[in-house]
Design an enzyme around this catalytic site. Structure first.
Site, short mmCIF file in Angstrom:
data_model
loop_
_atom_site.label_atom_id
_atom_site.label_comp_id
_atom_site.label_asym_id
_atom_site.label_seq_id
_atom_site.Cartn_x
_atom_site.Cartn_y
_atom_site.Cartn_z
N GLY A 144 49.22 30.34 32.91
CA GLY A 144 49.96 30.81 34.08
C GLY A 144 49.80 32.31 34.27
O GLY A 144 49.56 32.80 35.38
N ALA A 207 39.99 31.24 20.63
CA ALA A 207 39.92 32.71 20.63
C ALA A 207 39.65 33.22 19.21
O ALA A 207 38.90 34.18 19.01
CB ALA A 207 41.20 33.30 21.17
N GLN A 227 45.67 37.10 25.87
CA GLN A 227 46.87 36.58 26.53
C GLN A 227 46.99 35.05 26.36
O GLN A 227 47.33 34.33 27.29
CB GLN A 227 46.96 37.00 27.99
N THR A 228 46.72 34.59 25.14
CA THR A 228 47.16 33.24 24.79
C THR A 228 48.69 33.34 24.65
O THR A 228 49.24 34.43 24.56
CB THR A 228 46.57 32.81 23.45
N LEU A 238 46.70 27.45 19.98
CA LEU A 238 45.96 26.35 19.35
C LEU A 238 45.34 26.82 18.04
O LEU A 238 44.51 27.74 18.03
CB LEU A 238 44.86 25.88 20.31
N CYS A 373 54.26 44.28 44.20
CA CYS A 373 53.83 45.66 44.47
C CYS A 373 54.70 46.60 43.64
O CYS A 373 55.92 46.55 43.73
CB CYS A 373 54.00 45.94 45.96
P1 NAD Z 1 50.40 29.63 29.05
O1 NAD Z 1 51.06 28.83 27.99
O2 NAD Z 1 50.50 29.19 30.47
O3 NAD Z 1 48.85 29.80 28.73
C1 NAD Z 1 48.34 30.08 27.46
C2 NAD Z 1 46.87 29.70 27.47
O4 NAD Z 1 46.28 30.05 26.22
C3 NAD Z 1 46.65 28.20 27.66
O5 NAD Z 1 45.77 28.00 28.74
C4 NAD Z 1 46.08 27.74 26.33
O6 NAD Z 1 45.17 26.66 26.47
C5 NAD Z 1 45.38 28.99 25.84
N1 NAD Z 1 45.25 29.03 24.39
C6 NAD Z 1 46.19 28.78 23.45
N2 NAD Z 1 45.70 28.95 22.24
C7 NAD Z 1 44.42 29.34 22.38
C8 NAD Z 1 43.41 29.69 21.48
N3 NAD Z 1 43.61 29.68 20.17
N4 NAD Z 1 42.20 30.05 21.98
C9 NAD Z 1 41.96 30.07 23.30
N5 NAD Z 1 42.90 29.74 24.21
C10 NAD Z 1 44.12 29.38 23.75
O7 NAD Z 1 50.96 31.13 28.88
P2 NAD Z 1 50.93 32.30 29.95
O8 NAD Z 1 52.00 32.10 30.97
O9 NAD Z 1 49.55 32.53 30.44
O10 NAD Z 1 51.39 33.55 29.06
C11 NAD Z 1 50.54 34.02 28.02
C12 NAD Z 1 51.27 35.03 27.15
O11 NAD Z 1 51.46 36.26 27.84
C13 NAD Z 1 52.66 34.58 26.71
O12 NAD Z 1 52.86 34.94 25.37
C14 NAD Z 1 53.57 35.34 27.60
O13 NAD Z 1 54.86 35.51 27.08
C15 NAD Z 1 52.82 36.65 27.69
N6 NAD Z 1 53.14 37.44 28.88
C16 NAD Z 1 53.12 38.78 28.78
C17 NAD Z 1 53.37 39.55 29.88
C18 NAD Z 1 53.36 40.98 29.75
O14 NAD Z 1 54.36 41.49 29.40
N7 NAD Z 1 52.23 41.60 29.97
C19 NAD Z 1 53.63 39.00 31.12
C20 NAD Z 1 53.64 37.63 31.20
C21 NAD Z 1 53.36 36.86 30.07
#
Ligand code: NAD
Length: 521
Positions: A144, A207, A227-228, A238, A373
């Protein structure tokens, strides 16, 4: 907005909006009860939500919030991952994400704007550049939030290689114009991103494995991050050696084994990031608690800085953060009017108009027309009041909702994300989001939410969220001005209190700053 967060969310059938577990409501009966209560709500009533379910409707007054919501707030000693998962399995709690249960998520654009601001700062500070031309970013995760990475990198001219374990996520990103190419092998992927043609490439893989392979080779990315959903060792990352199907099965049977294997895989990935950093790559953690997960496994993991102290805090000091609005009519024309206002109101900050143009040209629509924005103290209310006037004049056909991410200047405490390394040591102090929510209720914001962390974020965060609707009325104008100025104003005061000169320089006449005098006394 409740329907919209599901429409743009990751698993609407489970009410999951993003970050693996972030939900819009407790369960489907609660969802339907919320909708029924909202349909009946009178002007002088407030709907009270507790952890994603409706508790009651109380008589307040016409300028009080329509909805107040508290999600998973738990006393410190009980705010553990284990207790959270147990209560979640028993249907007693949910994680509300930051914007999921507060119905403020607008799809990938919210994080896209944030990632754009972040990468822009990385280029400016580490490469003294305004464009990423000829450089490339290595990262992982096309979920997401993560699916925003290749798009924001491309907006800055930066190529990217994103490693993703789930082929469905890669296909979704490709179909939505997120990634330009899907490489069959690592060699092909590296050749594509090194060709200097501003290309976004996805590679199917783990990853951990792929980062280690790159670190063992001779090629070094300019920037490396991840950003997993690493913040959640059970549901979010995973482990190496498992297929997604085996992972889902094993975590029901043996959750401890899954967490242990996930953390060991993360450690391999972090070690690879450290090797690449030693070879000159700029490495940072992008808000997913990756370093915390490997604390005991990788000595020196904290050599990788968090993105907030390293890059974005000077903006938060000025109250500049992830502001957003949504055209509730569903009309793109309404969004255009708001975009034009945003692009013309702040000539002293040309980056705002630049972003609006890029966003209009390059962000695929998702759900209700919306714009994220980064605006600061005073700017947000100026825009909202102008939009409210356009609604009143009929230039916009229906109300517009103003909101923001919870990860904002006043709204968030998370000692590894928003408040890492605060100058006064207040990294874990949750007074600020709580004060923020109180002020927002006093201002008559339409929805005020207080969230605490769940899953891997249990015990790690407290946040406040706000939504205010510009319906064209004079009452809305007053609510917008009050709520948005109190919110960003508290953010400036918080950072001034913590000793940031950038925040003191941003104090405007409407903000009376007392903490400094007290400290001196
Ligand atoms: P999500 O669960 O929708 O997506 C995570 C993705 O990572 C999935 O598509 C999954 O298949 C993939 N994945 C998991 N393990 C993996 C691996 N070992 N190798 C490759 N791919 C792998 O999560 P999201 O909504 O995309 O959020 C990702 C992270 O970013 C979360 O930890 C979230 O809290 C964090 N986040 C940070 C900020 C920020 O402050 N910058 C903003 C939003 C989200």
């Amino acid at each position: 907005m409740l329907e919209n967060v599901l429409e743009v969310g990751e698993r609407p059938e489970d009410l999951v909006v993003y970050a693996s577990l972030g939900k819009a409501a407790r369960d489907w009966p609660a969802y339907h009860a919320i909708v029924a209560a909202l349909r009946e709500l009178e002007e002088d009533q407030t709907l009270v939500l507790q952890t994603g379910r409706p508790i009651g409707v109380l008589r307040t007054h016409a300028h009080a919030p329509m909805v107040v919501s508290a999600v998973n707030n738990t006393v410190g000693r009980w705010a553990t991952e284990e207790r959270f998962y147990q209560r979640m399995r028993d249907g007693q709690t949910i994680w509300g994400g930051l914007t999921a249960a507060a119905w403020q998520y607008i799809g990938r654009q919210g994080v896209l704007a944030g990632t754009y601001e972040l990468l822009r700062e990385v280029l400016r500070r580490d490469f003294a550049a305004t464009s990423g031309e000829g450089r490339w970013l290595l990262t992982a995760g096309l979920g997401g939030m993560g699916s925003a990475q290749p798009i924001s990198a491309r907006m800055l001219g930066l190529s990217s290689l994103v490693v993703e374990a789930d082929p469905a996520k890669i296909e979704k990103s490709r179909a939505a114009g997120g990634v330009d190419a899907v490489a069959a092998t690592l060699d092909e992927a590296l050749a594509l991103v090194r060709a200097g043609t501003n290309t976004a490439v996805a590679l199917l893989g783990n990853a951990s494995t792929v980062f280690a392979e790159i670190a063992a080779g001779v090629v070094t990315p300019d920037i490396v991050s991840d950003q997993t959903a690493a913040h959640d060792a059970l549901y979010g990352y995973l482990p190496e050696g498992l297929t997604p199907a085996e992972w889902h099965e094993l975590r029901e049977k043996d959750p401890e084994q899954v967490q242990d294997r996930a953390r060991r895989s993360m450690a391999r990935q972090v070690n690879a990031m450290l090797t690449l950093a030693d070879r000159g790559a700029v490495a940072f953690e992008n808000g997913n608690n990756l370093r915390v997960q490997v604390e005991s496994l990788v000595p020196g993991a904290d050599r990788i800085p968090g993105f907030m102290p390293a890059y974005l805090r000077p903006l938060f000091c000025r109250g500049i953060g992830p502001f957003r609005w949504v055209a509730l009519s569903g009309s793109e024309q309404d969004l255009s009017v708001t975009d034009e206002l945003a692009a013309t109101l702040f000539p002293e900050r040309p980056e705002v108009a630049e972003w609006i143009k890029l966003a209009r040209d390059q962000i695929p629509p998702q759900g209700l027309p919306a714009r994220s924005c980064w605006l600061g103290h005073g700017e947000r209310s100026r825009l909202a009041v102008a939009v409210n006037q356009a609604v009143r004049a009929g230039r916009i056909s229906a109300p517009v909702l103003f909101s923001r991410d919870h990860l904002d200047s006043a709204g968030m405490t998370h000692p590894r994300i928003g408040t890492e390394g605060m100058r006064d040591g207040s990294d874990g102090v949750t007074d600020w989001p709580l004060l923020d929510a109180m002020l927002l209720s006093a201002a008559g914001a339409d929805l005020v939410a207080v969230h605490s962390g769940g899953g891997g974020y249990a015990g790690w965060m407290q946040s406040a969220g706000v939504s205010v609707v510009a319906d064209g009325s004079l009452a809305a104008e007053s609510r917008l001005r009050l709520a948005l100025d109190l919110d960003s104003g508290l953010g400036v005061l918080r950072h001034a209190t913590a000793g940031y000169p950038e925040a003191e320089a941003a104090l405007s006449p409407d903000l009376t700053f007392l903490a400094k005098e007290n400290d001196d006394a």
